[in-house]
Design a protein around this motif. Structure first.
Motif, PDB file in Angstrom:
ATOM      1  N   LEU A  19     -42.377  23.582  23.604  1.00  0.00           N
ATOM      2  CA  LEU A  19     -41.080  23.668  22.931  1.00  0.00           C
ATOM      3  C   LEU A  19     -40.381  24.991  23.254  1.00  0.00           C
ATOM      4  O   LEU A  19     -39.166  25.032  23.486  1.00  0.00           O
ATOM      5  CB  LEU A  19     -41.239  23.505  21.418  1.00  0.00           C
ATOM      6  N   LYS A  20     -41.131  26.058  23.280  1.00  0.00           N
ATOM      7  CA  LYS A  20     -40.568  27.370  23.624  1.00  0.00           C
ATOM      8  C   LYS A  20     -40.023  27.352  25.050  1.00  0.00           C
ATOM      9  O   LYS A  20     -38.910  27.810  25.318  1.00  0.00           O
ATOM     10  CB  LYS A  20     -41.636  28.447  23.466  1.00  0.00           C
ATOM     11  N   ASN A  21     -40.801  26.791  25.963  1.00  0.00           N
ATOM     12  CA  ASN A  21     -40.348  26.680  27.360  1.00  0.00           C
ATOM     13  C   ASN A  21     -39.124  25.777  27.475  1.00  0.00           C
ATOM     14  O   ASN A  21     -38.200  26.064  28.228  1.00  0.00           O
ATOM     15  CB  ASN A  21     -41.471  26.141  28.253  1.00  0.00           C
ATOM     16  N   TYR A  22     -39.110  24.682  26.711  1.00  0.00           N
ATOM     17  CA  TYR A  22     -37.975  23.767  26.724  1.00  0.00           C
ATOM     18  C   TYR A  22     -36.702  24.475  26.286  1.00  0.00           C
ATOM     19  O   TYR A  22     -35.651  24.348  26.928  1.00  0.00           O
ATOM     20  CB  TYR A  22     -38.258  22.562  25.821  1.00  0.00           C
ATOM     21  N   HIS A  23     -36.757  25.224  25.197  1.00  0.00           N
ATOM     22  CA  HIS A  23     -35.573  25.930  24.701  1.00  0.00           C
ATOM     23  C   HIS A  23     -35.100  26.987  25.700  1.00  0.00           C
ATOM     24  O   HIS A  23     -33.902  27.148  25.933  1.00  0.00           O
ATOM     25  CB  HIS A  23     -35.843  26.555  23.334  1.00  0.00           C
ATOM     26  N   PHE A  24     -36.053  27.681  26.297  1.00  0.00           N
ATOM     27  CA  PHE A  24     -35.684  28.683  27.300  1.00  0.00           C
ATOM     28  C   PHE A  24     -34.999  28.020  28.488  1.00  0.00           C
ATOM     29  O   PHE A  24     -33.941  28.479  28.952  1.00  0.00           O
ATOM     30  CB  PHE A  24     -36.928  29.445  27.767  1.00  0.00           C
ATOM     31  N   LEU A  25     -35.566  26.939  28.988  1.00  0.00           N
ATOM     32  CA  LEU A  25     -34.987  26.258  30.144  1.00  0.00           C
ATOM     33  C   LEU A  25     -33.632  25.631  29.813  1.00  0.00           C
ATOM     34  O   LEU A  25     -32.728  25.610  30.649  1.00  0.00           O
ATOM     35  CB  LEU A  25     -35.949  25.196  30.667  1.00  0.00           C
ATOM     36  N   LYS A  26     -33.489  25.151  28.583  1.00  0.00           N
ATOM     37  CA  LYS A  26     -32.202  24.587  28.162  1.00  0.00           C
ATOM     38  C   LYS A  26     -31.119  25.664  28.165  1.00  0.00           C
ATOM     39  O   LYS A  26     -30.014  25.440  28.662  1.00  0.00           O
ATOM     40  CB  LYS A  26     -32.353  23.974  26.773  1.00  0.00           C
ATOM     41  N   GLU A  27     -31.427  26.836  27.632  1.00  0.00           N
ATOM     42  CA  GLU A  27     -30.469  27.948  27.631  1.00  0.00           C
ATOM     43  C   GLU A  27     -30.144  28.393  29.053  1.00  0.00           C
ATOM     44  O   GLU A  27     -28.983  28.659  29.388  1.00  0.00           O
ATOM     45  CB  GLU A  27     -31.021  29.123  26.824  1.00  0.00           C
ATOM     46  N   GLU A  28     -31.163  28.479  29.884  1.00  0.00           N
ATOM     47  CA  GLU A  28     -30.944  28.879  31.271  1.00  0.00           C
ATOM     48  C   GLU A  28     -30.079  27.855  32.007  1.00  0.00           C
ATOM     49  O   GLU A  28     -29.188  28.212  32.782  1.00  0.00           O
ATOM     50  CB  GLU A  28     -32.286  29.050  31.994  1.00  0.00           C
ATOM     51  N   ASN A  29     -30.294  26.577  31.735  1.00  0.00           N
ATOM     52  CA  ASN A  29     -29.515  25.510  32.343  1.00  0.00           C
ATOM     53  C   ASN A  29     -28.035  25.623  31.944  1.00  0.00           C
ATOM     54  O   ASN A  29     -27.142  25.505  32.782  1.00  0.00           O
ATOM     55  CB  ASN A  29     -30.081  24.150  31.937  1.00  0.00           C
ATOM     56  N   GLU A  30     -27.775  25.869  30.668  1.00  0.00           N
ATOM     57  CA  GLU A  30     -26.401  26.048  30.196  1.00  0.00           C
ATOM     58  C   GLU A  30     -25.751  27.251  30.870  1.00  0.00           C
ATOM     59  O   GLU A  30     -24.590  27.190  31.293  1.00  0.00           O
ATOM     60  CB  GLU A  30     -26.376  26.219  28.680  1.00  0.00           C
ATOM     61  N   PHE A  31     -26.489  28.343  30.973  1.00  0.00           N
ATOM     62  CA  PHE A  31     -25.973  29.539  31.635  1.00  0.00           C
ATOM     63  C   PHE A  31     -25.619  29.237  33.088  1.00  0.00           C
ATOM     64  O   PHE A  31     -24.557  29.633  33.581  1.00  0.00           O
ATOM     65  CB  PHE A  31     -27.006  30.663  31.564  1.00  0.00           C
ATOM     66  N   LEU A  32     -26.493  28.521  33.777  1.00  0.00           N
ATOM     67  CA  LEU A  32     -26.253  28.210  35.189  1.00  0.00           C
ATOM     68  C   LEU A  32     -25.071  27.259  35.363  1.00  0.00           C
ATOM     69  O   LEU A  32     -24.283  27.411  36.300  1.00  0.00           O
ATOM     70  CB  LEU A  32     -27.523  27.627  35.821  1.00  0.00           C
TER      71      LEU A  32
END
Length: 96
Positions: A19-32
């Motif tokens: 879940l922690k990795n999912y949230h991090f990747l989701k934020e990174e995806n939005e940033f990108l």
């Protein structure tokens, strides 16, 4: 029974990590995605600027050939004739 609790705890820990990795990747995806949109806008502005500069260059080139030698005058006359033909074509299309 103790081994089942350990397995459950292990699964819980792994789930928390996922879940922690999912949230991090989701934020990174939005940033990108935001960065892509920004870069696409910059690219479009750059293309528009390039087109504007090319038009100005062609206009300047025509102006310079008018005041140049006989060879340049011939080239200018050819360009003017091409422009007149293009204008005539536009007029015909508008009148239809």
């Amino acid at each position: 029974m103790s081994s089942i609790i350990q397995v459950v705890n292990l699964v819980e820990d792994k789930l928390k990590i996922l879940l922690k990795n999912y949230h991090f990747l989701k934020e990174e995806n939005e940033f990108l995605f935001n960065k892509i949109a920004l870069l696409e806008n910059e690219l479009a502005e750059g293309k528009q600027l390039l087109n504007d500069i090319e038009v100005k260059y062609q206009t300047l080139k025509i102006a310079k050939t008018i005041e140049g030698s006989k060879e340049d005058r011939r080239e200018t006359k050819l360009k003017i004739n091409a422009l007149i033909r293009e204008i005539d074509t536009c007029i015909v299309q508008l009148s239809e």
